[in-house]
Every structure is written in C-alpha cells, then in structure tokens.
Design a protein around this motif. Sequence first.
Motif, PDB file in Angstrom:
ATOM      1  N   CYS A 185       0.833  -1.200   0.000  1.00  0.00           N
ATOM      2  CA  CYS A 185       0.000   0.000   0.000  1.00  0.00           C
ATOM      3  C   CYS A 185       0.876   1.261   0.000  1.00  0.00           C
ATOM      4  CB  CYS A 185      -0.915  -0.001   1.221  1.00  0.00           C
ATOM      5  SG  CYS A 185      -1.980   1.462   1.334  1.00  0.00           S
ATOM      6  N   CYS A 186       0.478   2.225  -0.804  1.00  0.00           N
ATOM      7  CA  CYS A 186       1.212   3.490  -0.896  1.00  0.00           C
ATOM      8  C   CYS A 186       0.344   4.690  -0.493  1.00  0.00           C
ATOM      9  CB  CYS A 186       1.736   3.688  -2.317  1.00  0.00           C
ATOM     10  SG  CYS A 186       2.956   2.453  -2.808  1.00  0.00           S
ATOM     11  N   ALA A 187      -0.780   4.420   0.156  1.00  0.00           N
ATOM     12  CA  ALA A 187      -1.613   5.508   0.663  1.00  0.00           C
ATOM     13  C   ALA A 187      -0.947   6.128   1.894  1.00  0.00           C
ATOM     14  CB  ALA A 187      -2.996   4.981   1.025  1.00  0.00           C
ATOM     15  N   PRO A 188      -1.267   7.368   2.225  1.00  0.00           N
ATOM     16  CA  PRO A 188      -0.715   7.968   3.446  1.00  0.00           C
ATOM     17  C   PRO A 188      -1.005   7.100   4.662  1.00  0.00           C
ATOM     18  CG  PRO A 188      -1.812   9.630   2.129  1.00  0.00           C
ATOM     19  CD  PRO A 188      -2.139   8.310   1.491  1.00  0.00           C
ATOM     20  N   ALA A 189      -0.093   7.082   5.604  1.00  0.00           N
ATOM     21  CA  ALA A 189      -0.265   6.271   6.812  1.00  0.00           C
ATOM     22  C   ALA A 189      -1.497   6.712   7.582  1.00  0.00           C
ATOM     23  CB  ALA A 189       0.969   6.385   7.691  1.00  0.00           C
ATOM     24  N   ASP A 190      -2.140   5.749   8.211  1.00  0.00           N
ATOM     25  CA  ASP A 190      -3.235   6.049   9.146  1.00  0.00           C
ATOM     26  C   ASP A 190      -2.583   6.275  10.510  1.00  0.00           C
ATOM     27  OD1 ASP A 190      -5.343   6.044  10.909  1.00  0.00           O
ATOM     28  OD2 ASP A 190      -6.364   4.335   9.999  1.00  0.00           O
ATOM     29  N   ARG A 191      -2.219   7.506  10.774  1.00  0.00           N
ATOM     30  CA  ARG A 191      -1.406   7.805  11.947  1.00  0.00           C
ATOM     31  C   ARG A 191      -2.138   7.522  13.252  1.00  0.00           C
ATOM     32  NH1 ARG A 191       2.587  12.972  10.785  1.00  0.00           N
ATOM     33  NH2 ARG A 191       3.397  12.221   8.763  1.00  0.00           N
ATOM     34  N   ASP A 192      -3.416   7.829  13.314  1.00  0.00           N
ATOM     35  CA  ASP A 192      -4.161   7.584  14.554  1.00  0.00           C
ATOM     36  C   ASP A 192      -4.171   6.102  14.897  1.00  0.00           C
ATOM     37  OD1 ASP A 192      -4.686  10.262  14.902  1.00  0.00           O
ATOM     38  OD2 ASP A 192      -6.685  10.184  14.004  1.00  0.00           O
ATOM     39  N   THR A 193      -4.476   5.261  13.889  1.00  0.00           N
ATOM     40  CA  THR A 193      -4.521   3.815  14.134  1.00  0.00           C
ATOM     41  C   THR A 193      -3.143   3.288  14.548  1.00  0.00           C
ATOM     42  OG1 THR A 193      -6.347   3.474  12.580  1.00  0.00           O
ATOM     43  CG2 THR A 193      -4.961   1.567  13.068  1.00  0.00           C
ATOM     44  N   ALA A 194      -2.104   3.733  13.862  1.00  0.00           N
ATOM     45  CA  ALA A 194      -0.750   3.266  14.184  1.00  0.00           C
ATOM     46  C   ALA A 194      -0.342   3.692  15.592  1.00  0.00           C
ATOM     47  CB  ALA A 194       0.241   3.807  13.157  1.00  0.00           C
ATOM     48  N   GLU A 195      -0.582   4.937  15.937  1.00  0.00           N
ATOM     49  CA  GLU A 195      -0.185   5.417  17.260  1.00  0.00           C
ATOM     50  C   GLU A 195      -0.978   4.732  18.362  1.00  0.00           C
ATOM     51  OE1 GLU A 195      -0.333   9.670  17.435  1.00  0.00           O
ATOM     52  OE2 GLU A 195       1.149   9.935  15.834  1.00  0.00           O
ATOM     53  N   ASN A 196      -2.262   4.490  18.131  1.00  0.00           N
ATOM     54  CA  ASN A 196      -3.067   3.801  19.146  1.00  0.00           C
ATOM     55  C   ASN A 196      -2.596   2.363  19.342  1.00  0.00           C
ATOM     56  OD1 ASN A 196      -4.644   6.062  19.614  1.00  0.00           O
ATOM     57  ND2 ASN A 196      -6.234   5.455  18.151  1.00  0.00           N
ATOM     58  N   ALA A 197      -2.224   1.679  18.250  1.00  0.00           N
ATOM     59  CA  ALA A 197      -1.758   0.296  18.365  1.00  0.00           C
ATOM     60  C   ALA A 197      -0.427   0.242  19.118  1.00  0.00           C
ATOM     61  CB  ALA A 197      -1.616  -0.324  16.974  1.00  0.00           C
ATOM     62  N   ILE A 198       0.491   1.133  18.785  1.00  0.00           N
ATOM     63  CA  ILE A 198       1.783   1.145  19.473  1.00  0.00           C
ATOM     64  C   ILE A 198       1.606   1.523  20.935  1.00  0.00           C
ATOM     65  CG2 ILE A 198       4.036   2.298  19.595  1.00  0.00           C
ATOM     66  CD1 ILE A 198       3.894   2.534  16.515  1.00  0.00           C
ATOM     67  N   THR A 199       0.719   2.468  21.212  1.00  0.00           N
ATOM     68  CA  THR A 199       0.432   2.839  22.603  1.00  0.00           C
ATOM     69  C   THR A 199      -0.100   1.651  23.387  1.00  0.00           C
ATOM     70  OG1 THR A 199      -0.019   5.145  21.990  1.00  0.00           O
ATOM     71  CG2 THR A 199      -0.937   4.369  24.074  1.00  0.00           C
ATOM     72  N   ALA A 200      -0.958   0.851  22.750  1.00  0.00           N
ATOM     73  CA  ALA A 200      -1.500  -0.334  23.422  1.00  0.00           C
ATOM     74  C   ALA A 200      -0.409  -1.365  23.685  1.00  0.00           C
ATOM     75  CB  ALA A 200      -2.618  -0.944  22.579  1.00  0.00           C
ATOM     76  N   LEU A 201       0.551  -1.500  22.757  1.00  0.00           N
ATOM     77  CA  LEU A 201       1.672  -2.416  22.989  1.00  0.00           C
ATOM     78  C   LEU A 201       2.537  -1.908  24.139  1.00  0.00           C
ATOM     79  CD1 LEU A 201       2.696  -3.244  19.305  1.00  0.00           C
ATOM     80  CD2 LEU A 201       1.604  -4.790  20.939  1.00  0.00           C
ATOM     81  N   TYR A 202       2.770  -0.604  24.206  1.00  0.00           N
ATOM     82  CA  TYR A 202       3.498  -0.031  25.338  1.00  0.00           C
ATOM     83  C   TYR A 202       2.764  -0.318  26.644  1.00  0.00           C
ATOM     84  CZ  TYR A 202       7.265   2.779  23.222  1.00  0.00           C
ATOM     85  OH  TYR A 202       8.422   3.204  22.605  1.00  0.00           O
ATOM     86  N   ALA A 203       1.432  -0.227  26.613  1.00  0.00           N
ATOM     87  CA  ALA A 203       0.651  -0.466  27.823  1.00  0.00           C
ATOM     88  C   ALA A 203       0.813  -1.898  28.319  1.00  0.00           C
ATOM     89  CB  ALA A 203      -0.821  -0.161  27.562  1.00  0.00           C
ATOM     90  N   LEU A 204       0.970  -2.857  27.377  1.00  0.00           N
ATOM     91  CA  LEU A 204       1.201  -4.246  27.779  1.00  0.00           C
ATOM     92  C   LEU A 204       2.532  -4.399  28.518  1.00  0.00           C
ATOM     93  CD1 LEU A 204      -0.038  -6.145  24.578  1.00  0.00           C
ATOM     94  CD2 LEU A 204      -1.209  -5.944  26.780  1.00  0.00           C
ATOM     95  N   LEU A 205       3.404  -3.432  28.341  1.00  0.00           N
ATOM     96  CA  LEU A 205       4.692  -3.426  29.053  1.00  0.00           C
ATOM     97  C   LEU A 205       4.646  -2.512  30.272  1.00  0.00           C
ATOM     98  CD1 LEU A 205       7.041  -3.073  25.927  1.00  0.00           C
ATOM     99  CD2 LEU A 205       6.322  -5.178  27.065  1.00  0.00           C
ATOM    100  N   ASP A 206       3.428  -2.050  30.600  1.00  0.00           N
ATOM    101  CA  ASP A 206       3.241  -1.111  31.723  1.00  0.00           C
ATOM    102  C   ASP A 206       4.009   0.184  31.495  1.00  0.00           C
ATOM    103  OD1 ASP A 206       1.554  -2.838  33.174  1.00  0.00           O
ATOM    104  OD2 ASP A 206       3.282  -3.921  33.953  1.00  0.00           O
ATOM    105  N   ARG A 207       3.958   0.659  30.273  1.00  0.00           N
ATOM    106  CA  ARG A 207       4.633   1.903  29.928  1.00  0.00           C
ATOM    107  C   ARG A 207       3.639   2.905  29.359  1.00  0.00           C
ATOM    108  NH1 ARG A 207      10.047   2.141  29.881  1.00  0.00           N
ATOM    109  NH2 ARG A 207      11.168   0.219  30.397  1.00  0.00           N
ATOM    110  N   PRO A 208       3.868   4.187  29.579  1.00  0.00           N
ATOM    111  CA  PRO A 208       2.941   5.210  29.086  1.00  0.00           C
ATOM    112  C   PRO A 208       3.080   5.401  27.582  1.00  0.00           C
ATOM    113  CG  PRO A 208       4.829   6.250  30.110  1.00  0.00           C
ATOM    114  CD  PRO A 208       4.977   4.772  30.362  1.00  0.00           C
ATOM    115  N   ARG A 209       2.131   6.111  27.015  1.00  0.00           N
ATOM    116  CA  ARG A 209       2.150   6.434  25.595  1.00  0.00           C
ATOM    117  C   ARG A 209       3.446   7.177  25.265  1.00  0.00           C
ATOM    118  NH1 ARG A 209      -1.857   7.639  21.584  1.00  0.00           N
ATOM    119  NH2 ARG A 209      -1.179   9.231  20.092  1.00  0.00           N
ATOM    120  N   PRO A 210       4.162   6.741  24.202  1.00  0.00           N
ATOM    121  CA  PRO A 210       5.398   7.441  23.849  1.00  0.00           C
ATOM    122  C   PRO A 210       5.106   8.716  23.063  1.00  0.00           C
ATOM    123  CG  PRO A 210       5.006   5.672  22.291  1.00  0.00           C
ATOM    124  CD  PRO A 210       3.910   5.567  23.330  1.00  0.00           C
ATOM    125  N   ARG A 211       6.127   9.516  22.888  1.00  0.00           N
ATOM    126  CA  ARG A 211       6.023  10.668  21.990  1.00  0.00           C
ATOM    127  C   ARG A 211       6.345  10.170  20.587  1.00  0.00           C
ATOM    128  NH1 ARG A 211       9.832  14.302  20.042  1.00  0.00           N
ATOM    129  NH2 ARG A 211      11.438  13.482  21.467  1.00  0.00           N
TER     130      ARG A 211
END
Length: 400
Positions: free
Chosen positions: A41-67
């Motif tokens: 896919c060459c469409a612009p990234a879905d930034r909200d979806t990507a950031e929410n997924a990575i934030t959820a992975l951080y949460a599984l490590l007991d870590r806050p949302r990254p910058r």
Amino acid sequence: MSARQRRESRRLPVPPDPARAVPLWARAVELRTEWLNHALCCAPADRDTAENAITALYALLDRPRPRFVWVPSPAAAVRLVPPTPPARVTDELWRVEKQLATLVSRLRDRLDHAIHDHWYRYAAHFPPPPDPVLALRSGADLRSVVTRGVHDVLRAVVRESVAGLVRAAIPEERLGLWWGGQHDVDWVAHYDVHRRVLDARFDAADAEQWQLWAALVRSCGWWWPRGDVCVVVERPLAIRTEPVAGSAYGEVRLHNPTGPAVVFPDGWSVHAWHGTRVPAWVVESPTVELIAAERNVEVRRCAIERVGWAAFIDQAGLTLVGRADDPGNPGCELRLYDLPYARWGAPTRLLLAVNGSVERDGTRRRYGLLVPPWFDDPVDAAGWSYGLTGVQYAQLRRRT
C-alpha cells in the motif's frame, strides 16, 4: 503411542477431504492477496490507528504512551534513531525495544502452539507444490500447503524482496532493532489464515494482541521504539513490481525499467531490476564505461540487460573470438569476445553463456564472465570458470 501423543492427536483438527480443501485454499488465496495489498500500500499512513496500536503495545509493558515522531523514509529514521547497543548494555533508552521483542516472540510461540505448528513445520522446509490445487486434489495436507503458499510466499515477496532491498540500501549498523509495520505481513497473515480458514482458536488476550500487530500492518511503515520516543515511517509513495512469470502463488518482485522501484515521500528511493537492487545509473543512464567499471557481477549483468546484449556488444566494440555449442548446456551457445583494453583495464576476454539453471520466471539468463586473455576456445574458457579443462568440461552432462 504415549499418553501425551494421544492427547496431541485428539487436539489436532481432522484434515478436510480434498473436495473441501480446494475451496478453503481459494479462500486462503483471497486473504493472502488482501494482506499483500496492505504490504504494498502506498496511501498515506493512518497515523491515529498506528499510534493507538503502538500505545497499546506499550501499555502491555506497563509503559505510558510514547512521543511519536513521524519521518518520511527509513533513511530519515536512521538519522534520528540511535542503533541498538551491545546486549550487555541495559540503558533505559533500549529497554522498551527489548521488551517488545520478548513480547512478540512469546505471542508467536503461543499462537504456534495453538495452531499445532510442530505438526506441519517439517513440511514447510520443502518448496511449495508447483500446482497447489492439483496437490490438494491428490491428498496433500491443506495446512502445509497454506503455510507454504501464504506465509512463505509473503515472506519471500515482502520481507526478503521488498523490505530486504530497502534494508540493504541502509548501512546495517544504523538499523538497530526495528519493526516493519506493513512489511511484518508474513507472520500476521499466517495466523489470520489459520484463524479464518483453518478454524484455529486463539486465547482471547493473544487474539487481542495479534490485532494490534495486524493494525500496524494496515496503517504504517517501519517503526523504531526508543524509550519514551517512537519513530514511525510513512508508507512509500510508490512501489513498482512485476509478476514472477510461471508462479502459481501470485508472487511479485521489485522492478521498474525506467526509474526507482520504491519511492518515499522525501524522495529517498531504491532501484531494482527484476528483483535485484541496483544503483540508479543501471536503470536510468547505463553506459559501457560505467558497466566496465562495475565490480559487482550481478549489477553488471543487470546493467547489460538494461542496455541489451546486442547493443552492449556493439557499443563496447567487442570482437568475436570464437563460438561453440555449450556441452554443459545442450541447445545453448558459448561466445568468446575480445575486450577493448583501454576501456576494461587489464587484458581480458568476455565469455557469454546461458545460465544452466532456470530462473523463477521460467527463463534462462545470459551472463558474461571475464576470463584470461590466452583462451581462444570458448569451451576451454567455460571449463576454466569451473576449475576444469576444456576436455573435462565437454564431458559434463549438465552444468548449473
């Protein structure tokens, strides 16, 4: 049979009969195409979806949302991201990436156990059948065909070809530990097909974590977690591919005969010729002088193919010394040419031959070998390239 083996045999799903296996394979092919489209896919990234997924992975490590820091290409990312230090370093900056690596490794181990990966992993070491439908109608195991026809194909096409060529354009020491986003498609699709086609059952928490990785495949490019900062790459602006001729599995490879095969938003790009990464000049401005100066045999071959062998021989001013049937490759011819030393440096000659092995697209490539100038007989020159005399080479039934 031991008690454990009896328990395992009861847990294994009964393989479908051939009549049912073929339509299930067709569904697996649909899903493979769906996931391959995400990978390319060459469409612009879905930034909200990507950031929410990575934030959820951080949460599984007991870590806050990254910058989050978004960048336009992997090359731009590695200029910002410190490479991974030696294993003995335990600095906080790199702790998150190591924890994430452990997290996903354990997830995949549990998912493998759920789909009984040990049951068919042995079969996956063999190449996929040339005709999967015929193989299934002949009684081949559906799960092994699905594994080889989905996971292994996506791994070859995406991780090894597309992502592999992009990765090869970046100094290895600068990459560090990273995740592929849309290019992590092989293992994500693997479990999806087992879930949706082969009725695999996953633990609810594992399924939820798998969904996070699947969301990243659907939404962004590569990403680097470093402590409380996560660098994420936009998807490419363009990915140019060609189908691999003769493939029964929808395989493609990077190729663009007129420009870059992969282009990112900041203009950083990768050129490819029939799946081989090459410098830009090979595609855009090949010349005899550049070809003569090129030390990499594969790059030189691609450049000559770009020019065309007939045009190259004419432009390079090559003089035919001799020609002969190739005894190690029946039906093909060996040609020996004299090279103009002013252009090619030390005295040498060029042996033009046809590859003894068939390429993945069903063709046999022509290639040139530099041989010492004292050879006048193409057969002797061919034998020298194998460490044989001409007489010994002439006795070969088939070379590869």
